[in-house]
Design a protein around this motif. Structure first.
Motif, mmCIF file in Angstrom:
data_model
loop_
_atom_site.group_PDB
_atom_site.id
_atom_site.type_symbol
_atom_site.label_atom_id
_atom_site.label_comp_id
_atom_site.label_asym_id
_atom_site.label_seq_id
_atom_site.Cartn_x
_atom_site.Cartn_y
_atom_site.Cartn_z
ATOM 1 N N GLU A 47 0.818 -1.218 0.000
ATOM 2 C CA GLU A 47 0.000 0.000 0.000
ATOM 3 C C GLU A 47 0.852 1.269 0.000
ATOM 4 O O GLU A 47 0.504 2.263 -0.655
ATOM 5 C CB GLU A 47 -0.927 -0.010 1.219
ATOM 6 N N ASN A 48 1.967 1.277 0.721
ATOM 7 C CA ASN A 48 2.768 2.502 0.854
ATOM 8 C C ASN A 48 3.369 2.976 -0.463
ATOM 9 O O ASN A 48 3.629 4.174 -0.641
ATOM 10 C CB ASN A 48 3.894 2.292 1.878
ATOM 11 N N THR A 49 3.628 2.047 -1.373
ATOM 12 C CA THR A 49 4.220 2.412 -2.668
ATOM 13 C C THR A 49 3.318 1.983 -3.817
ATOM 14 O O THR A 49 3.771 1.778 -4.937
ATOM 15 C CB THR A 49 5.612 1.763 -2.827
ATOM 16 N N LEU A 50 2.032 1.877 -3.552
ATOM 17 C CA LEU A 50 1.090 1.307 -4.504
ATOM 18 C C LEU A 50 1.041 2.050 -5.826
ATOM 19 O O LEU A 50 0.887 1.449 -6.891
ATOM 20 C CB LEU A 50 -0.305 1.274 -3.874
ATOM 21 N N PHE A 51 1.192 3.380 -5.783
ATOM 22 C CA PHE A 51 0.979 4.118 -7.022
ATOM 23 C C PHE A 51 2.050 3.839 -8.065
ATOM 24 O O PHE A 51 1.810 3.972 -9.273
ATOM 25 C CB PHE A 51 0.790 5.623 -6.773
ATOM 26 N N PRO A 116 -0.584 8.421 -8.483
ATOM 27 C CA PRO A 116 -1.225 8.652 -7.187
ATOM 28 C C PRO A 116 -2.745 8.682 -7.167
ATOM 29 O O PRO A 116 -3.342 8.391 -6.139
ATOM 30 C CB PRO A 116 -0.635 10.004 -6.751
ATOM 31 N N ALA A 117 -3.389 9.038 -8.252
ATOM 32 C CA ALA A 117 -4.857 9.098 -8.239
ATOM 33 C C ALA A 117 -5.512 7.854 -8.842
ATOM 34 O O ALA A 117 -6.713 7.850 -9.082
ATOM 35 C CB ALA A 117 -5.339 10.344 -8.977
ATOM 36 N N LEU A 118 -4.752 6.798 -9.090
ATOM 37 C CA LEU A 118 -5.310 5.620 -9.742
ATOM 38 C C LEU A 118 -6.091 4.710 -8.799
ATOM 39 O O LEU A 118 -7.056 4.063 -9.213
ATOM 40 C CB LEU A 118 -4.189 4.796 -10.393
ATOM 41 N N ARG A 119 -5.685 4.641 -7.544
ATOM 42 C CA ARG A 119 -6.250 3.632 -6.637
ATOM 43 C C ARG A 119 -7.773 3.704 -6.557
ATOM 44 O O ARG A 119 -8.464 2.684 -6.665
ATOM 45 C CB ARG A 119 -5.649 3.794 -5.235
ATOM 46 N N GLY A 120 -8.308 4.906 -6.362
ATOM 47 C CA GLY A 120 -9.742 5.051 -6.184
ATOM 48 C C GLY A 120 -10.552 4.607 -7.394
ATOM 49 O O GLY A 120 -11.453 3.764 -7.268
ATOM 50 N N PRO A 121 -10.274 5.137 -8.609
ATOM 51 C CA PRO A 121 -11.027 4.700 -9.780
ATOM 52 C C PRO A 121 -10.887 3.212 -10.069
ATOM 53 O O PRO A 121 -11.854 2.556 -10.463
ATOM 54 C CB PRO A 121 -10.434 5.542 -10.918
ATOM 55 N N LEU A 122 -9.689 2.663 -9.868
ATOM 56 C CA LEU A 122 -9.484 1.235 -10.120
ATOM 57 C C LEU A 122 -10.261 0.390 -9.112
ATOM 58 O O LEU A 122 -10.892 -0.620 -9.475
ATOM 59 C CB LEU A 122 -7.997 0.894 -10.059
ATOM 60 N N LEU A 123 -10.238 0.801 -7.847
ATOM 61 C CA LEU A 123 -10.988 0.066 -6.827
ATOM 62 C C LEU A 123 -12.483 0.137 -7.108
ATOM 63 O O LEU A 123 -13.210 -0.858 -6.957
ATOM 64 C CB LEU A 123 -10.673 0.620 -5.438
ATOM 65 N N ASP A 124 -12.967 1.300 -7.544
ATOM 66 C CA ASP A 124 -14.378 1.430 -7.905
ATOM 67 C C ASP A 124 -14.752 0.427 -8.997
ATOM 68 O O ASP A 124 -15.829 -0.182 -8.965
ATOM 69 C CB ASP A 124 -14.686 2.846 -8.383
#
Length: 246
Positions: A47-51, A116-124
């Motif tokens: 998680e800490n380096t996920l982006f 950095p902004a990928l996690r949210g849209p991908l998780l959705d």
């Protein structure tokens, strides 16, 4: 797992959308995030380096689709550039392609801007597909805590089996599976998959081969894609290693 806040600033520079319409076929970054999700704990590995690996998956996907190429940059660096008039149809990939269309970027710069902004849209998207489920649990009998749970549709298990076949059984990989295994290795999260993917010397050796773009004789037709992906994965390795989060 309590959901983590997003990091919008760098993603805003890359133009990554804050949300997406109903998704089509999964992109490589979705598959990577789904594999990194650990059903037993409800956490996401690395998680800490996920982006970094997520951005690497986006760039690798663009490379596999011949939407981007890599060129030598200054002082031994590598730049990634968009292939003119060949945008991808997926909106997340298109956003990254648009960013690269402005001018060629160093791979490290592109990773930092896109990721950095990928996690949210991908998780959705994963939630919408039924791969992951959002749920609430009562903590200390007082507070509702948001958690992530396995969606129960079996897609993660199938992806894991594909990667296992390549790393453990020696199967010749399809390009997407090769890139996925290389990104897992490059992100440093592969040990988290033991014992499903045993953390052994042969597995480590094969994973490093995939990082370098050695996908097997059957991948000769994907020479450009292999080169682009290997370049991106090696930059993911560097970025994840030097990140303060590690």
């Amino acid at each position: 797992m309590t959901e983590q806040p997003e990091h919008p600033s760098a993603g805003d520079r890359a133009g990554t959308p804050g949300g997406a319409e109903r998704p089509g076929a999964p992109i490589l970054a979705e598959d990577l995030l789904l594999l990194l999700f650990q059903p037993g704990s409800g956490t996401i590995a690395g998680e800490n380096t996920l982006f970094y690996p997520l951005a690497g998956a986006v760039l690798a996907d663009l490379g596999l689709g011949d939407h981007v190429r890599t060129d030598p940059g200054r002082a031994g660096t590598t730049r990634v550039r968009a292939v003119e008039d060949h945008p991808p149809p997926d909106d997340i990939l298109r956003s990254a392609w648009d960013y690269l269309s402005e001018k060629p970027r160093g791979v490290q710069t592109a990773l930092a801007a896109i990721g950095p902004a990928l996690r949210g849209p991908l998780l959705d998207r994963l939630v919408e597909r039924g791969d992951i489920r959002r749920a609430s649990r009562r903590a200390l009998g007082l507070f509702d805590m948001k958690v992530l749970e396995d969606g129960g549709n079996g897609r993660r298990s199938r992806l894991l089996e594909d990667v296992r076949d390549v790393l453990v059984e020696g199967a010749e990989p399809r390009p997407r599976v090769a890139a996925l295994a290389a990104l897992l290795s490059g992100s440093g999260t592969l040990p988290r998959f033991h014992p499903d993917i045993p953390w052994t010397s042969p597995v480590i050796t094969r994973a490093k081969e995939l990082e370098r773009g050695d996908w097997g004789a059957g991948a000769a037709a994907e020479a450009v894609a292999r080169t682009v992906t290997a370049t991106i994965v090696n930059n993911v390795v560097v970025a994840a290693t030097v990140s303060p989060g590690n």
